[in-house]
Design a protein around this motif. Structure first.
Motif, PDB file in Angstrom:
ATOM      1  N   ILE A 195      13.410 -13.006   0.186  1.00 44.30           N
ATOM      2  CA  ILE A 195      11.993 -12.376   0.306  1.00 44.30           C
ATOM      3  C   ILE A 195      12.238 -10.932  -0.143  1.00 44.30           C
ATOM      4  CG2 ILE A 195      12.266 -11.800   2.668  1.00 44.30           C
ATOM      5  CD1 ILE A 195       9.064 -12.651   2.680  1.00 44.30           C
ATOM      6  N   GLY A 196      11.270 -10.405  -1.075  1.00 44.31           N
ATOM      7  CA  GLY A 196      11.343  -9.030  -1.567  1.00 44.31           C
ATOM      8  C   GLY A 196      10.289  -8.654  -2.139  1.00 44.31           C
ATOM      9  N   ALA A 197      10.338  -7.148  -2.684  1.00 46.95           N
ATOM     10  CA  ALA A 197       9.243  -6.490  -3.207  1.00 46.95           C
ATOM     11  C   ALA A 197       9.893  -5.671  -4.267  1.00 46.95           C
ATOM     12  CB  ALA A 197       8.517  -5.772  -2.045  1.00 46.95           C
ATOM     13  N   GLU A 198       9.007  -5.560  -5.238  1.00 42.95           N
ATOM     14  CA  GLU A 198       9.362  -5.023  -6.675  1.00 42.95           C
ATOM     15  C   GLU A 198       8.270  -4.124  -7.223  1.00 42.95           C
ATOM     16  OE1 GLU A 198      11.708  -7.206  -9.287  1.00 42.95           O
ATOM     17  OE2 GLU A 198      12.674  -8.507  -7.533  1.00 42.95           O
ATOM     18  N   LEU A 199       8.538  -3.102  -7.508  1.00 49.71           N
ATOM     19  CA  LEU A 199       7.681  -1.942  -8.309  1.00 49.71           C
ATOM     20  C   LEU A 199       7.952  -1.505  -9.532  1.00 49.71           C
ATOM     21  CD1 LEU A 199       6.060   1.108  -6.203  1.00 49.71           C
ATOM     22  CD2 LEU A 199       5.999   0.907  -8.814  1.00 49.71           C
ATOM     23  N   TYR A 200       7.250  -2.095 -10.552  1.00 54.66           N
ATOM     24  CA  TYR A 200       7.409  -1.869 -11.869  1.00 54.66           C
ATOM     25  C   TYR A 200       6.468  -0.694 -12.602  1.00 54.66           C
ATOM     26  CZ  TYR A 200      10.408  -5.696 -12.491  1.00 54.66           C
ATOM     27  OH  TYR A 200      11.588  -6.752 -12.245  1.00 54.66           O
ATOM     28  N   GLY A 201       6.943  -0.053 -13.550  1.00 60.74           N
ATOM     29  CA  GLY A 201       6.102   1.011 -14.232  1.00 60.74           C
ATOM     30  C   GLY A 201       6.057   2.426 -13.683  1.00 60.74           C
ATOM     31  N   ASP A 202       7.048   2.681 -13.075  1.00 63.49           N
ATOM     32  CA  ASP A 202       7.023   4.112 -12.340  1.00 63.49           C
ATOM     33  C   ASP A 202       8.523   4.709 -12.039  1.00 63.49           C
ATOM     34  OD1 ASP A 202       6.946   6.473 -10.557  1.00 63.49           O
ATOM     35  OD2 ASP A 202       4.946   5.956 -10.296  1.00 63.49           O
ATOM     36  N   ALA A 203       8.897   5.384 -12.886  1.00 68.32           N
ATOM     37  CA  ALA A 203      10.061   6.108 -12.915  1.00 68.32           C
ATOM     38  C   ALA A 203      10.371   7.324 -11.881  1.00 68.32           C
ATOM     39  CB  ALA A 203      10.578   6.682 -14.464  1.00 68.32           C
ATOM     40  N   SER A 204       9.390   7.542 -11.157  1.00 69.33           N
ATOM     41  CA  SER A 204       9.520   8.625 -10.362  1.00 69.33           C
ATOM     42  C   SER A 204      10.152   8.435  -8.978  1.00 69.33           C
ATOM     43  CB  SER A 204       8.247   9.301  -9.955  1.00 69.33           C
ATOM     44  OG  SER A 204       7.495   8.414  -9.092  1.00 69.33           O
ATOM     45  N   VAL A 205      10.839   9.230  -8.406  1.00 69.43           N
ATOM     46  CA  VAL A 205      11.222   9.125  -7.241  1.00 69.43           C
ATOM     47  C   VAL A 205      10.471   8.671  -6.113  1.00 69.43           C
ATOM     48  CG1 VAL A 205      11.200  11.582  -6.485  1.00 69.43           C
ATOM     49  CG2 VAL A 205      13.148  10.257  -5.653  1.00 69.43           C
ATOM     50  N   ALA A 206       9.274   8.811  -6.343  1.00 63.74           N
ATOM     51  CA  ALA A 206       8.104   8.460  -5.398  1.00 63.74           C
ATOM     52  C   ALA A 206       8.132   6.940  -5.034  1.00 63.74           C
ATOM     53  CB  ALA A 206       6.715   8.802  -5.729  1.00 63.74           C
ATOM     54  N   ALA A 207       8.580   6.244  -6.190  1.00 61.52           N
ATOM     55  CA  ALA A 207       8.496   4.584  -6.294  1.00 61.52           C
ATOM     56  C   ALA A 207       9.793   4.507  -5.330  1.00 61.52           C
ATOM     57  CB  ALA A 207       8.778   4.330  -7.721  1.00 61.52           C
ATOM     58  N   ASP A 208      10.937   5.023  -5.672  1.00 61.82           N
ATOM     59  CA  ASP A 208      12.055   4.752  -5.097  1.00 61.82           C
ATOM     60  C   ASP A 208      11.656   4.888  -3.312  1.00 61.82           C
ATOM     61  OD1 ASP A 208      13.896   4.092  -7.149  1.00 61.82           O
ATOM     62  OD2 ASP A 208      13.784   6.207  -7.421  1.00 61.82           O
ATOM     63  N   ILE A 209      11.375   5.905  -2.974  1.00 64.77           N
ATOM     64  CA  ILE A 209      10.786   6.403  -1.664  1.00 64.77           C
ATOM     65  C   ILE A 209       9.946   5.217  -1.097  1.00 64.77           C
ATOM     66  CG2 ILE A 209       9.802   7.837  -0.087  1.00 64.77           C
ATOM     67  CD1 ILE A 209      10.510  10.143  -1.888  1.00 64.77           C
ATOM     68  N   GLU A 210       8.721   4.890  -1.711  1.00 69.50           N
ATOM     69  CA  GLU A 210       7.878   3.588  -1.372  1.00 69.50           C
ATOM     70  C   GLU A 210       8.724   2.249  -1.160  1.00 69.50           C
ATOM     71  OE1 GLU A 210       4.228   3.057  -3.202  1.00 69.50           O
ATOM     72  OE2 GLU A 210       4.672   0.973  -3.332  1.00 69.50           O
ATOM     73  N   VAL A 211       9.435   1.980  -1.859  1.00 72.20           N
ATOM     74  CA  VAL A 211      10.217   0.683  -1.695  1.00 72.20           C
ATOM     75  C   VAL A 211      11.247   1.039  -0.772  1.00 72.20           C
ATOM     76  CG1 VAL A 211      11.775  -0.721  -2.695  1.00 72.20           C
ATOM     77  CG2 VAL A 211      10.172  -0.018  -4.107  1.00 72.20           C
ATOM     78  N   ILE A 212      12.038   1.913  -0.438  1.00 72.44           N
ATOM     79  CA  ILE A 212      12.755   1.925   0.702  1.00 72.44           C
ATOM     80  C   ILE A 212      12.141   1.936   1.973  1.00 72.44           C
ATOM     81  CG2 ILE A 212      14.792   3.273   1.616  1.00 72.44           C
ATOM     82  CD1 ILE A 212      15.169   4.441  -1.020  1.00 72.44           C
ATOM     83  N   SER A 213      11.038   2.674   1.974  1.00 75.25           N
ATOM     84  CA  SER A 213      10.244   2.763   3.188  1.00 75.25           C
ATOM     85  C   SER A 213       9.509   1.411   3.395  1.00 75.25           C
ATOM     86  CB  SER A 213       8.969   3.635   3.089  1.00 75.25           C
ATOM     87  OG  SER A 213       9.345   5.120   2.827  1.00 75.25           O
ATOM     88  N   LEU A 214       9.290   0.705   2.464  1.00 73.56           N
ATOM     89  CA  LEU A 214       8.842  -0.741   2.562  1.00 73.56           C
ATOM     90  C   LEU A 214       9.649  -1.693   3.278  1.00 73.56           C
ATOM     91  CD1 LEU A 214       6.685  -2.863   2.525  1.00 73.56           C
ATOM     92  CD2 LEU A 214       6.889  -3.122   0.178  1.00 73.56           C
ATOM     93  N   MET A 215      11.047  -1.613   2.741  1.00 73.30           N
ATOM     94  CA  MET A 215      12.101  -2.276   3.451  1.00 73.30           C
ATOM     95  C   MET A 215      12.319  -1.838   4.841  1.00 73.30           C
ATOM     96  SD  MET A 215      16.022  -2.495   2.182  1.00 73.30           S
ATOM     97  CE  MET A 215      16.600  -0.988   3.034  1.00 73.30           C
ATOM     98  N   LEU A 216      12.344  -0.656   5.288  1.00 70.55           N
ATOM     99  CA  LEU A 216      12.393  -0.191   6.505  1.00 70.55           C
ATOM    100  C   LEU A 216      11.328  -0.810   7.485  1.00 70.55           C
ATOM    101  CD1 LEU A 216      13.849   3.307   5.983  1.00 70.55           C
ATOM    102  CD2 LEU A 216      15.089   1.382   6.676  1.00 70.55           C
ATOM    103  N   GLU A 217      10.201  -0.604   6.878  1.00 68.54           N
ATOM    104  CA  GLU A 217       9.143  -1.247   7.472  1.00 68.54           C
ATOM    105  C   GLU A 217       9.089  -2.809   7.646  1.00 68.54           C
ATOM    106  OE1 GLU A 217       6.231   0.466   8.924  1.00 68.54           O
ATOM    107  OE2 GLU A 217       7.769   1.606   9.205  1.00 68.54           O
ATOM    108  N   THR A 218       9.693  -3.442   6.903  1.00 69.15           N
ATOM    109  CA  THR A 218       9.933  -4.924   6.866  1.00 69.15           C
ATOM    110  C   THR A 218      10.916  -5.251   8.250  1.00 69.15           C
ATOM    111  OG1 THR A 218       9.571  -5.295   4.513  1.00 69.15           O
ATOM    112  CG2 THR A 218      10.657  -6.970   5.678  1.00 69.15           C
ATOM    113  N   LEU A 219      11.789  -4.652   8.159  1.00 67.35           N
ATOM    114  CA  LEU A 219      12.757  -4.748   9.345  1.00 67.35           C
ATOM    115  C   LEU A 219      12.123  -4.352  10.548  1.00 67.35           C
ATOM    116  CD1 LEU A 219      16.325  -3.235   7.712  1.00 67.35           C
ATOM    117  CD2 LEU A 219      15.403  -5.532   7.701  1.00 67.35           C
ATOM    118  N   ASP A 220      11.367  -3.243  10.500  1.00 69.03           N
ATOM    119  CA  ASP A 220      10.763  -3.086  11.931  1.00 69.03           C
ATOM    120  C   ASP A 220       9.615  -4.037  12.348  1.00 69.03           C
ATOM    121  OD1 ASP A 220      10.251  -0.915  13.686  1.00 69.03           O
ATOM    122  OD2 ASP A 220       8.345  -1.086  13.024  1.00 69.03           O
ATOM    123  N   SER A 221       9.142  -4.596  11.232  1.00 70.79           N
ATOM    124  CA  SER A 221       8.023  -5.594  11.582  1.00 70.79           C
ATOM    125  C   SER A 221       8.512  -6.916  12.395  1.00 70.79           C
ATOM    126  CB  SER A 221       7.206  -6.058  10.350  1.00 70.79           C
ATOM    127  OG  SER A 221       8.157  -6.865   9.501  1.00 70.79           O
TER     128      SER A 221
END
Length: 394
Positions: A127-153
């Motif tokens: 199970i996973g999530a992927e973000l396409y079309g954004d090269a900024s570090v903001a996209a990396d931060i969003e995906v890592i935050s979502l992974m941590l929220e997934t574990l917390d959930s």
């Protein structure tokens, strides 16, 4: 013996029995609902595809983990998916071609010809999530935050994060103009922290460049190593400086968002080097000897499908989440027992209860209310006059 062996499953291939299956399905719905709340759209990809699509940009490791078969219809080689990410890249590049950032999530079984480690499953539910079309570090931060929220959930406790950036090593390699053979040997030595081998392999380089390569193996630890890296790598190329700035930006954001989260940095961590292009990350817990969730940036993975796009994402195994988390509760099995009778009023009552979400198990031939316990029923339908009512089983 032959009869007994018919029941055996291959090593690393498991079946999921009712109790665990209920937990897995609950976790799947819970995590997918979380992804949806973050704007990620659910997709379903096929279990088998032509091999060249499945292995696109994925590196040798995935090729070794992919079961290969010949398609009797076309005669071409096919593979059972060992990772869903290449399929998402095909979908983003060819099937959807959405303008601007696109967020996708998925959940499905994969199969590995070889396990990630000796004790791991060869049939995880990825199970996973992927973000396409954004090269900024903001996209990396969003995906890592979502992974941590997934574990917390699902209430996975004692999580700590490992972070790195393959762009640092890749930038140094470009500056050194290493041959493919030396690059591979140096890569292997750094992964093993073989300090003497790294010195030997960089002996012919300019002293400042050799020193930077040799420092990578020691640049591991807490947030302070990023400060040290800024000093040690200050004469490195612009590509190295950019990679280090991106890693620092991610570290600062995670520290602000998750102040209790232990962060560990390793600038010689090159997991997925031939696949990833930027920040790489993994989540660990003390009781497990390998990462329980992992991801990173893999820009331009869709190039062979005709659309090179920046991309970042993460994945984990649902069965791992269930085994480690305390926040997944199975759906209630308790239900209502109904006798085997042809009374139309009984059928209408059963139908109404089921439509209301009540679990109703109707007896089969030869069964009585004595069999209700085995069906997890603590109540029964009893006829009172012309009506059927729910009553406790005494």
């Amino acid at each position: 013996m032959a009869t007994v062996e018919r029941w055996l499953l291959p090593d690393g291939i498991e079946e999921v029995l009712p109790t665990e299956a209920s937990l897995v399905e609950t976790a799947r719905r819970q995590v997918l609902d979380l992804f949806r709340a973050w704007g990620y759209e659910f997709i379903v990809t096929p279990h088998i595809e032509f091999l060249e699509s499945l292995l696109t940009g994925a590196g040798q490791d995935l090729a070794l983990r992919t079961f290969k078969v010949t398609d009797p219809h076309s005669g071409r080689q096919m593979g059972f998916r060992a990772d869903i990410t290449p399929q998402v890249a095909r979908l983003d590049a060819h099937s959807l071609r959405q303008a601007g950032p696109a967020r996708f999530c998925y959940a499905g079984s994969v199969v590995h010809a070889k396990p990630r480690a000796m004790t791991t499953s060869r049939s995880p539910i990825q199970i996973g999530a992927e973000l396409y079309g954004d090269a900024s570090v903001a996209a990396d931060i969003e995906v890592i935050s979502l992974m941590l929220e997934t574990l917390d959930s699902v209430k996975v406790a004692d999580v700590h994060m490992d972070l790195g950036h393959v762009g640092i090593y890749r930038g140094l390699v470009q500056s050194a103009q290493l041959s493919a053979i030396i690059e591979e040997q140096l890569f292997d030595a750094l992964q093993r922290k073989a300090v003497s081998e790294v010195w030997a392999l960089t002996a012919d380089l300019a002293p400042d460049l050799a020193a930077m390569f040799n420092a990578l193996g020691q640049l591991c630890g807490g947030r302070e190593i990023l400060n040290a890296a800024q000093t040690i790598l200050q004469s490195a190329s612009a590509e190295v400086q950019q990679a280090l700035r991106e890693l620092i930006a991610v570290a600062d954001a995670l520290t602000e968002r998750f102040p209790e989260l232990p962060l560990y940095f390793d600038l010689s961590e090159l997991r997925g080097y031939h696949y990833h292009t930027g920040v790489v990350f993994a989540a660990f817990v003390p009781s497990v000897g390998q990462s329980i969730a992992q991801g990173g940036r893999y820009d331009d993975i869709g190039a062979v499908f005709g659309r090179a796009r920046p991309a970042t994402g993460f994945s984990t195994d649902l069965k791992t989440l269930v085994s480690l988390g305390n926040g997944v509760q199975p759906s209630a099995l308790e239900g209502v027992w109904a006798p085997l009778e042809t009374d139309p009023a009984l059928w209408q009552t059963i139908l109404r209860l089921r439509r209301e979400g009540v679990r109703v198990v109707q007896a089969l031939s030869g069964q009585t209310v004595a069999d209700a316990a085995a069906a997890h029923c603590k109540q029964q339908l009893v006829k009172q006059g012309s009506d059927w009512t729910v009553q406790p089983i005494n």
